[in-house]
Design an enzyme around this catalytic site. Structure first.
Site, PDB file in Angstrom:
ATOM      1  N   GLY A 170     -12.515  11.669  91.413  1.00 52.94           N
ATOM      2  CA  GLY A 170     -11.452  12.520  90.509  1.00 52.94           C
ATOM      3  C   GLY A 170      -9.412  12.275  90.625  1.00 52.94           C
ATOM      4  O   GLY A 170      -9.604  12.495  91.543  1.00 52.94           O
ATOM      5  N   GLY A 200      -7.260  15.068  89.113  1.00 53.93           N
ATOM      6  CA  GLY A 200      -6.933  16.054  88.341  1.00 53.93           C
ATOM      7  C   GLY A 200      -5.653  16.999  89.236  1.00 53.93           C
ATOM      8  O   GLY A 200      -5.038  16.496  89.855  1.00 53.93           O
ATOM      9  N   GLY A 222      -6.802  15.059  93.031  1.00 56.88           N
ATOM     10  CA  GLY A 222      -6.781  14.101  93.051  1.00 56.88           C
ATOM     11  C   GLY A 222      -5.413  13.518  92.420  1.00 56.88           C
ATOM     12  O   GLY A 222      -4.884  12.900  93.525  1.00 56.88           O
ATOM     13  N   SER A 223      -4.540  14.372  91.855  1.00 55.38           N
ATOM     14  CA  SER A 223      -3.399  13.289  91.622  1.00 55.38           C
ATOM     15  C   SER A 223      -2.681  13.371  92.637  1.00 55.38           C
ATOM     16  O   SER A 223      -1.776  13.102  92.987  1.00 55.38           O
ATOM     17  CB  SER A 223      -2.582  13.804  90.602  1.00 55.38           C
ATOM     18  N   GLU A 245     -10.623  27.574  89.326  1.00 59.54           N
ATOM     19  CA  GLU A 245     -11.348  26.433  89.386  1.00 59.54           C
ATOM     20  C   GLU A 245     -11.187  25.779  87.717  1.00 59.54           C
ATOM     21  O   GLU A 245     -10.628  26.711  86.433  1.00 59.54           O
ATOM     22  CB  GLU A 245     -12.405  27.196  89.865  1.00 59.54           C
ATOM     23  N   LYS A 303     -17.241  29.734  99.585  1.00 56.37           N
ATOM     24  CA  LYS A 303     -16.261  29.936 100.524  1.00 56.37           C
ATOM     25  C   LYS A 303     -17.198  30.482 102.009  1.00 56.37           C
ATOM     26  O   LYS A 303     -17.096  30.288 102.758  1.00 56.37           O
ATOM     27  CB  LYS A 303     -14.343  30.142 100.557  1.00 56.37           C
ATOM     28  N   GLY A 347      -3.986  25.132  94.498  1.00 54.55           N
ATOM     29  CA  GLY A 347      -2.494  24.763  94.085  1.00 54.55           C
ATOM     30  C   GLY A 347      -3.136  22.669  94.725  1.00 54.55           C
ATOM     31  O   GLY A 347      -3.113  23.152  96.045  1.00 54.55           O
TER      32      GLY A 347
HETATM   33  P1  NDP Z   1      -9.813  19.287  87.874  1.00 52.49           P
HETATM   34  O1  NDP Z   1     -10.160  19.901  86.660  1.00 52.49           O
HETATM   35  O2  NDP Z   1      -8.171  19.753  87.660  1.00 52.49           O
HETATM   36  O3  NDP Z   1      -9.679  17.493  88.083  1.00 52.49           O
HETATM   37  C1  NDP Z   1     -11.137  17.216  87.906  1.00 52.49           C
HETATM   38  C2  NDP Z   1     -10.897  15.629  88.377  1.00 52.49           C
HETATM   39  O4  NDP Z   1     -12.095  14.753  88.131  1.00 52.49           O
HETATM   40  C3  NDP Z   1     -10.448  14.723  86.861  1.00 52.49           C
HETATM   41  O5  NDP Z   1      -9.629  13.681  87.292  1.00 52.49           O
HETATM   42  C4  NDP Z   1     -11.331  14.569  86.311  1.00 52.49           C
HETATM   43  O6  NDP Z   1     -11.929  13.476  84.997  1.00 52.49           O
HETATM   44  C5  NDP Z   1     -12.684  13.902  87.112  1.00 52.49           C
HETATM   45  N1  NDP Z   1     -13.656  14.121  86.714  1.00 52.49           N
HETATM   46  C6  NDP Z   1     -14.821  15.304  86.114  1.00 52.49           C
HETATM   47  N2  NDP Z   1     -16.065  14.602  85.285  1.00 52.49           N
HETATM   48  C7  NDP Z   1     -15.756  13.575  86.151  1.00 52.49           C
HETATM   49  C8  NDP Z   1     -16.566  12.289  86.079  1.00 52.49           C
HETATM   50  N3  NDP Z   1     -18.000  12.724  85.497  1.00 52.49           N
HETATM   51  N4  NDP Z   1     -16.898  11.734  85.864  1.00 52.49           N
HETATM   52  C9  NDP Z   1     -15.310  11.228  86.637  1.00 52.49           C
HETATM   53  N5  NDP Z   1     -14.278  11.680  86.554  1.00 52.49           N
HETATM   54  C10 NDP Z   1     -14.899  13.323  86.842  1.00 52.49           C
HETATM   55  O7  NDP Z   1     -10.460  19.766  89.169  1.00 52.49           O
HETATM   56  P2  NDP Z   1      -9.095  20.296  90.146  1.00 52.49           P
HETATM   57  O8  NDP Z   1      -8.502  19.091  90.676  1.00 52.49           O
HETATM   58  O9  NDP Z   1      -8.582  21.354  90.047  1.00 52.49           O
HETATM   59  O10 NDP Z   1     -10.368  20.287  91.467  1.00 52.49           O
HETATM   60  C11 NDP Z   1     -11.297  19.165  92.784  1.00 52.49           C
HETATM   61  C12 NDP Z   1     -11.450  19.878  93.303  1.00 52.49           C
HETATM   62  O11 NDP Z   1     -10.883  20.457  94.423  1.00 52.49           O
HETATM   63  C13 NDP Z   1     -12.741  21.086  93.036  1.00 52.49           C
HETATM   64  O12 NDP Z   1     -14.152  20.887  93.252  1.00 52.49           O
HETATM   65  C14 NDP Z   1     -12.160  22.297  92.945  1.00 52.49           C
HETATM   66  O13 NDP Z   1     -13.058  23.260  93.896  1.00 52.49           O
HETATM   67  C15 NDP Z   1     -11.660  21.540  94.659  1.00 52.49           C
HETATM   68  N6  NDP Z   1     -10.518  22.712  95.066  1.00 52.49           N
HETATM   69  C16 NDP Z   1      -9.389  22.999  93.910  1.00 52.49           C
HETATM   70  C17 NDP Z   1      -8.495  23.536  94.433  1.00 52.49           C
HETATM   71  C18 NDP Z   1      -7.634  23.994  93.302  1.00 52.49           C
HETATM   72  O14 NDP Z   1      -6.307  24.472  93.566  1.00 52.49           O
HETATM   73  N7  NDP Z   1      -7.450  23.429  92.335  1.00 52.49           N
HETATM   74  C19 NDP Z   1      -8.008  23.746  95.709  1.00 52.49           C
HETATM   75  C20 NDP Z   1      -9.546  23.659  96.845  1.00 52.49           C
HETATM   76  C21 NDP Z   1     -10.265  23.150  96.496  1.00 52.49           C
HETATM   77  P3  NDP Z   1     -10.182  13.494  83.356  1.00 52.49           P
HETATM   78  O15 NDP Z   1      -8.295  13.456  84.526  1.00 52.49           O
HETATM   79  O16 NDP Z   1     -10.569  12.744  83.133  1.00 52.49           O
HETATM   80  O17 NDP Z   1     -10.691  14.827  82.918  1.00 52.49           O
HETATM   81  N1  HSE Z   2      -9.611  28.939  92.432  1.00 54.51           N
HETATM   82  C1  HSE Z   2      -9.686  28.368  94.225  1.00 54.51           C
HETATM   83  C2  HSE Z   2      -8.979  29.589  94.228  1.00 54.51           C
HETATM   84  C3  HSE Z   2      -8.644  26.910  94.503  1.00 54.51           C
HETATM   85  O1  HSE Z   2      -8.153  29.797  93.580  1.00 54.51           O
HETATM   86  O2  HSE Z   2      -8.642  29.391  95.502  1.00 54.51           O
HETATM   87  C4  HSE Z   2      -8.784  26.980  96.099  1.00 54.51           C
HETATM   88  O3  HSE Z   2      -9.878  26.613  96.524  1.00 54.51           O
END
Ligand code: NDP
Ligand code: HSE
Length: 435
Positions: free
Chosen positions: A16, A18, A21-22, A195, A210, A312
């Site tokens: 990931g 996104g 991950g970035s 999400e 959670k 975030g």
């Molecule tokens: P995003 O939607 O921003 O990123 C998801 C990433 O996963 C993207 O890079 C996407 O690829 C990749 N992906 C999706 N499907 C597949 C697949 N089938 N195979 C390989 N890669 C795949 O999500 P977030 O970063 O926001 O969240 C990630 C996790 O972290 C979730 O479980 C979320 O609940 C958790 N989380 C998020 C928080 C937040 O504030 N955002 C806070 C705490 C937890 P591509 O780039 O090509 O689309």
């Molecule tokens: N979507 C979640 C929130 C990300 O807003 O709290 C952090 O877990």
């Protein structure tokens, strides 16, 4: 053989790229020397799995990108897998594949952990590897580690607070700037708090996941998403927010996990998520934007409060990287973090057994004797009233009743009865009150 014995770097696969991950990848690259020093060995990213490998990724070495997560996990030079994809079924397969291959896993995925903790923990135990998920609850706020390690010697009685940044952002914007629900949610999504499907936030599912994780860790029992009573914020209107404001209150989405004694006198767990009226003087009232705040009450430590950035990319990456350092240290020096503990095996109470206080806002006929009839309905259901306030309204009169603590099933039966009461024109809102 540990990585220090063969002097090999620890190989990491990131699934990931996104919002989270970035930032994990960026921070790992920017602080490479610090990570090596903190771990006592080098960490190398072997690859990053995404769904669309053709998407441009600024600042990312294209040779790292792969759209087949399984191939990355299976590489012999991958020791730790970081799962930040999201969802349940597919990440479950990936995480199990990694654990069964003897690779430690770090995940931020609360939905996955809340649904499958037992299976994942068993796979980690069997392979003798780590399964870490600090980022799954309240992002940068160290709640999981606090429950799993710091308070492991204490008896926790209650864990409550705000654990969803998106809904807190929305409710805070509606309250403080008068923003519409839709605009506030769009902004929370743009900022990377929501999400992938924000329904999970606004329906309370994310907070419920959670709550399940916190209750399981805090009460050493098996608690899953399905055990958590869950109500989101989609029913909260601008009128509810302004009525709360006028009364010196605000509305927050609270997660509450507590030990209770059920009607048969047995100890049980209650885990629930619902909108709650909070007095403006309450510490939770000032938790703004996407911040989270969690109160823990335990037998020996007393009351503790944890506060910080709950959503975030960067705050979540901080928690993921903390886990990555822990897992990498264990790969380098040997050893393993303790697995899950569910020995207490407390049952989860039926929600109807839980006691809460309610504020019931209704429109009633404006004539003599109405108050007596309505009070009678409450008392017939065993509910005593704390305050009753009456105001003039366009049609009839507005009556705002605050109850003393009563069991959920008694309140539900009372609301049903009020709906059939001739004197009650409408029950306009029913919201629980914070303790
Ligand atoms: P995003 O939607 O921003 O990123 C998801 C990433 O996963 C993207 O890079 C996407 O690829 C990749 N992906 C999706 N499907 C597949 C697949 N089938 N195979 C390989 N890669 C795949 O999500 P977030 O970063 O926001 O969240 C990630 C996790 O972290 C979730 O479980 C979320 O609940 C958790 N989380 C998020 C928080 C937040 O504030 N955002 C806070 C705490 C937890 P591509 O780039 O090509 O689309
Ligand atoms: N979507 C979640 C929130 C990300 O807003 O709290 C952090 O877990």
């Amino acid at each position: 053989m540990t990585s220090s014995e063969n002097n090999k770097p620890v190989g990491v696969a990131i699934l990931g790229l996104g919002t989270v991950g970035s930032q994990v990848l960026r921070l790992l690259g920017e602080h490479e020397t610090d990570f090596t020093a903190r771990i006592g060995g080098e960490v190398q990213v072997r690859g990053v799995a995404v769904s669309d490998a053709s998407k441009p990724r600024e600042g990312v070495d294209p040779s790292l990108i792969i759209d087949k997560p399984e191939e990355l996990i299976d590489r012999e030079d991958v020791d730790i897998v970081v799962e930040v994809i999201g969802g349940i079924d597919y990440p479950r397969e990936l995480v199990l594949r990694a654990l069964r291959a003897g690779k430690s896993v770090v995940t931020a995925n609360k939905a996955l952990v809340a649904a499958h903790a037992a299976e994942l923990s068993a796979a980690a135990d069997e392979a003798g590897v780590d399964l870490f998920y600090e980022a799954a609850v309240a992002a940068a706020v160290p709640v999981v580690g606090m429950l799993r390690r710091s308070l492991a010697g204490d008896k926790i009685v209650r864990i409550s607070g705000i654990v969803n940044g998106t809904t807190n952002f929305v409710l805070d914007a509606m309250d403080s700037t008068g923003a519409s629900y839709e605009d506030a949610l769009a902004e929370a999504t743009r900022l990377g708090y929501a999400e992938a499907d924000p329904t999970a936030d606004v329906e309370g599912h994310d907070a419920a996941s959670k709550a399940a994780i916190m209750a399981a860790l805090g009460f050493h029992s098996r608690v899953t998403f399905d055990d958590v009573h869950c109500e989101g914020i989609t029913g909260i209107t601008a009128a509810d927010i302004s009525a709360a404001k006028e009364a010196g209150q605000t509305i927050k989405l609270l997660s509450i996990c507590e030990r209770i004694v059920d009607e048969d006198g047995r100890e049980a767990i209650s885990a629930r998520v619902h909108p709650t009226l909070v007095d403006r003087s309450h510490p939770l009232a000032s938790v703004s934007e996407s911040y989270n705040a969690i109160f823990v009450e335990s037998e020996a430590a007393g009351q503790l409060m944890f506060y910080g950035n709950g959503a975030g990319g960067n705050p979540t990456a901080s928690a993921v990287l903390g886990d990555l350092v822990g897992a990498a240290r264990n790969k380098v020096h040997g050893g393993r973090a303790p697995g899950e503990s569910t020995y207490a095996d407390l049952p989860v109470a039926d929600f109807g057994q839980v006691t809460t206080r309610r504020q019931i806002d209704m429109t009633v006929r404006d004539r003599a004797g109405v108050l007596a009839v309505i009070s009678q309905t409450f008392s017939e259901h065993g509910i005593s009233l704390q305050t009753v306030r009456q105001e003039a309204a366009e049609n009839g009169a507005r009556l705002i009743v605050v109850t003393h603590a009563a069991r959920e099933h008694e309140i539900a039966e009372t609301i049903d009865a009020l709906g059939g009461d001739d004197e009650v024109l409408s029950v306009d809102s029913v919201i629980r009150l914070a303790d």
